[in-house]
Design a protein around this motif. Structure first.
Motif, mmCIF file in Angstrom:
data_model
loop_
_atom_site.group_PDB
_atom_site.id
_atom_site.type_symbol
_atom_site.label_atom_id
_atom_site.label_comp_id
_atom_site.label_asym_id
_atom_site.label_seq_id
_atom_site.Cartn_x
_atom_site.Cartn_y
_atom_site.Cartn_z
ATOM 1 N N GLN A 157 8.193 6.645 1.733
ATOM 2 C CA GLN A 157 6.812 6.353 2.091
ATOM 3 C C GLN A 157 6.080 7.602 2.571
ATOM 4 N N GLY A 181 2.965 -2.869 5.739
ATOM 5 C CA GLY A 181 3.055 -2.632 4.311
ATOM 6 C C GLY A 181 2.281 -3.613 3.457
ATOM 7 N N GLN A 182 1.651 -4.621 4.084
ATOM 8 C CA GLN A 182 0.871 -5.597 3.321
ATOM 9 C C GLN A 182 -0.336 -4.916 2.681
ATOM 10 N N VAL A 183 -0.636 -5.250 1.430
ATOM 11 C CA VAL A 183 -1.771 -4.675 0.703
ATOM 12 C C VAL A 183 -2.867 -5.729 0.589
ATOM 13 N N ARG A 202 -6.734 -6.415 -0.915
ATOM 14 C CA ARG A 202 -7.731 -5.936 -1.872
ATOM 15 C C ARG A 202 -9.096 -6.562 -1.545
ATOM 16 N N THR A 245 0.052 -11.369 7.142
ATOM 17 C CA THR A 245 -0.084 -9.923 7.294
ATOM 18 C C THR A 245 1.118 -9.354 8.033
ATOM 19 N N ARG A 296 -0.685 -0.826 8.195
ATOM 20 C CA ARG A 296 0.395 -0.127 8.902
ATOM 21 C C ARG A 296 0.399 -0.590 10.354
ATOM 22 N N THR A 309 -3.815 -0.753 2.708
ATOM 23 C CA THR A 309 -2.431 -0.998 3.112
ATOM 24 C C THR A 309 -2.365 -1.068 4.637
ATOM 25 N N ASP A 346 -5.495 3.307 4.191
ATOM 26 C CA ASP A 346 -4.620 2.605 5.130
ATOM 27 C C ASP A 346 -5.416 2.210 6.366
#
Length: 351
Positions: free
Chosen positions: A67, A227-229, A231, A224, A252, A250, A192
């Motif tokens: 990462q 690392g959850q994305v 959009r 959530t 963190r 993303t 992020d």
């Protein structure tokens, strides 16, 4: 999360034994029982435990290193893109016509999409007869032909550096749009956001800034985790005549008392040696308040206590677990009775 290698004071290629030794030394130095006057001792001790927990696990360590490399590549790509956009804004207006002319030669069509006419070639002059009267006519023909050759060379070969790479690429894209499938969407904004465990549980909406300087809120909550994305439709880059790109965010989780493991939360539970041997009742600070726990007798540092339903919220409304990892600690000062007991056990003597 702060770099775990920096926290433990080891190099990125350090072996497991070196990492373990660094953790023991640091844990002893920053333990809250030995730093009563330091209000941040607990935070530093927790941070050290979190760093050790990540680096001692080969899979977690490999994932973290990967990462970090990907984040560095993204940062370099964003810097390269900004520099390219800056140069394009400065040079494209001045060089756009040169780029169009160059691409017209490559594609064989003019700027209106029509077939480009071949450029006139200098017609070779017939060789004059080797007679004295013809020599003046031959010289005159050579003088007349020289400007035509130079003109053809200037039209055929573009001047060095006349069209920058950005202008050429833009011209190529315009040609492709006119002859093939069109590009209908601008690039996505990839970024992020950093939040805490408490932010996720309390559904706090952090903000990001769009390329135009606008501030928008990112919805976080159920589903959530680190690392959850997420959009966000049409919140990315905007280019004329193209559909606006999305914002790809993303999540963190910031370093703190808890470490995320999917939807489970992990934290360190330091206990003294007598409580580890005999067991005890204690209280830990959960994400939403104090939680009473029972430490079983004869608990070592490799054991955990799982508290169900105290982790992060999943998509279906259920919650993960809170996992307390036991950390065995010595007293602040040496205890003579304990030393004698340990010595007798090691040497086979009984009091």
């Amino acid at each position: 999360m702060r770099d775990p290698y920096s926290v433990l004071g080891v190099k990125k290629n350090a072996g497991q034994e070196e990492i373990k030794a660094a953790w023991r030394s640091l844990a002893k130095a920053v333990h809250p029982d030995q730093n009563h006057d330091d209000p941040l001792a607990t935070v530093r001790f927790t941070e050290a435990g979190r760093a050790y927990d990540l680096l001692r696990d080969p899979e977690k360590r490999s994932r973290y290193d990967r990462q970090q490399r990907e984040a560095e590549l993204r940062r370099m790509e964003q810097m390269r893109r900004r520099e390219a956009e800056r140069k394009s804004k400065v040079e494209a207006p001045r060089m756009s016509e040169d780029a169009e002319d160059m691409i017209a030669r490559i594609f064989g069509v003019d700027s209106r999409g029509q077939q480009a006419e071949p450029r006139p070639q200098a017609r070779p002059q017939p060789q004059a007869q080797s007679t004295a009267p013809a020599q003046p006519q031959q010289a005159a023909a050579q003088d007349n032909r020289k400007p035509a050759d130079e003109s053809a060379t200037d039209e055929t070969m573009p001047a060095r550096g006349s069209a920058p790479g950005g202008a050429i690429i833009s011209a190529i894209i315009r040609r492709i749009r006119g002859s093939r499938a069109r590009i209908d969407k601008a690039p996505d904004l990839v970024t992020d956001i950093t939040v805490t465990v408490e932010d996720i549980l309390n559904r706090v909406r952090p903000t990001i800034e769009t390329p135009e300087g606008q501030t928008i809120r990112v919805p976080i909550g159920a589903g959530t985790t680190d690392g959850q994305v997420i959009r966000l439709k049409e919140a990315g880059y905007r280019i004329e005549n193209l559909r606006r790109g999305d914002a790809v965010v993303t999540v963190r989780v910031a370093p703190g008392r808890f470490r995320t493991d999917g939807f489970d939360l992990r934290l360190d539970l330091p206990i003294t040696i007598e409580n580890a041997v005999l067991g005890c009742e204690t209280t830990i600070d959960g994400p939403l308040g104090p939680i009473p726990v029972t430490v079983p007798a004869w608990s070592g540092s490799d054991q955990t206590i799982r508290i169900e339903g105290e982790g992060l919220t999943k998509d279906n409304g259920e919650r993960g677990d809170l996992i307390a990892e036991i950390r065995l600690l010595l007293w602040e000062k040496p205890d003579a009775k304990m030393i004698d007991l340990m010595r007798s056990l090691r040497e086979g003597l009984y009091l």
